[in-house]
Design an enzyme around this catalytic site. Structure first.
Site, PDB file in Angstrom:
ATOM      1  N   PRO A   2      57.356  39.593  11.764  1.00 47.39           N
ATOM      2  CA  PRO A   2      58.358  38.585  11.501  1.00 47.39           C
ATOM      3  C   PRO A   2      58.496  37.487  12.550  1.00 47.39           C
ATOM      4  CG  PRO A   2      59.332  40.757  11.977  1.00 47.39           C
ATOM      5  CD  PRO A   2      57.932  40.749  12.427  1.00 47.39           C
ATOM      6  N   GLU A   3      58.100  36.306  12.182  1.00 42.96           N
ATOM      7  CA  GLU A   3      58.636  35.114  12.833  1.00 42.96           C
ATOM      8  C   GLU A   3      59.526  34.465  11.783  1.00 42.96           C
ATOM      9  OE1 GLU A   3      56.253  32.618  15.361  1.00 42.96           O
ATOM     10  OE2 GLU A   3      54.813  34.200  15.706  1.00 42.96           O
TER      11      GLU A   3
END
Length: 270
Positions: A2-3
């Site tokens: 996750p960015e």
DNA sequence: CTCTTAACCTGGACGC
DNA sequence: TGCGTCCAGGTTAAGA
């Protein structure tokens, strides 16, 4: 994985399945994530309707009348909507059972993620002090220029500082600096206004593009194995240390900057 | 304040 | 096959 684009993709994927639904019960299998899951999650969430799902930085907020569940996926977390009889996998730490017989299931092998509580009308301390959203108008080259004066840390560390701008992680910081032609090692305070304008443009463009690409996987969101690997082939610098620069052909450098692996072209990035 | 470093935790890839 | 080592998309906390 996750960015910001992955978190936003998760939000958009959950939205049609979760918004407006009531939470029937909460099942915690492991509460010792990054921080302990607080009592309110078990005590207040059952019976509540999820009114909205918001994203702030890399946090997701499930809003109910009783308060908001505040989620962070850390390095390895994921959320899926599944039939409630779906067999458990390792690291399935939390289920929010919905009224329609499905569960919102939180899996996080490394347990760097968190599930916290924000009371109505309050702002969780983790959300205080965050910088602007990169895709909103308050984020631009002039802003970066002003914030960076006098700062000696490498511009890459500056860009990844969530108090400066949220949502830019190691991959997208590496890519945006490559595309803007700025050396990740340069002191943040020594980057010109013009080059910050280019950097802000690249950050916006790459995040928007990655979100758009993530969208193509949304229809698979209910399947148990839909991890989107959408962006990997388009990365120009990240993970390519030692390989030829896509622009000039010289070998890309790779080193650790601020404890994070960084690849860049010493010829194209100044 | 700003900056740097260590720490949290598990799994996968790699070398021997 | 087994084992040790290194690395990973994030962030906070502590120390200088």
């Amino acid at each position: 994985m996750p960015e910001l684009p992955e978190v936003e993709t998760t939000r958009r994927g959950l939205l049609p399945h979760v918004a407006g639904r009531r939470i029937e019960h909460v099942r915690l299998r492991r509460a010792d994530l990054r921080w302990p899951i607080p009592r309110q999650v078990e005590d207040l969430l059952p019976g509540q309707r999820i009114d909205a799902i918001r994203r702030r930085a890399k946090y997701l907020l499930l809003d109910t009348a009783a308060g908001s569940a505040l989620l962070h996926l850390g390095m390895s977390g994921s959320l899926r909507v599944l039939p409630s009889d779906t067999p458990l996998r390792a690291h399935d730490h939390v289920d929010l059972a919905l009224e329609d017989g499905r569960v919102l299931r939180f899996n996080d092998p490394r347990r760097f993620g968190c599930l916290l509580w924000q009371a109505p009308g309050t702002l969780h301390p983790l959300l205080a002090g965050l910088g602007p959203e990169p895709l909103e108008d308050g984020f631009d080259g002039d802003y970066l220029f002003a914030r960076s004066r006098g700062r000696s840390a490498p511009v890459k560390a500056f860009l990844m500082d969530q108090a400066v701008v949220v949502g830019v992680g190691n991959i997208y910081a590496t890519e945006a600096l490559f595309r803007a032609g700025i050396s990740p090692l340069r002191a943040a305070g020594k980057v010109s206004r013009e080059r910050y304008a280019a950097l802000a443009r690249e950050v916006k463009a790459i995040l928007a593009h990655a979100i758009a690409r993530g969208g193509t996987t949304l229809r698979d969101f209910l399947s148990p194995d839909g991890a989107p690997g959408y962006f990997e082939q388009e990365l120009l610098a990240y993970g390519r240390g030692g390989q030829p620069c896509p622009r000039c052909g010289r070998a890309l450098k790779q080193a650790s900057i601020g404890q994070r692996t960084t690849a860049w072209c010493a010829h194209c990035q100044r």
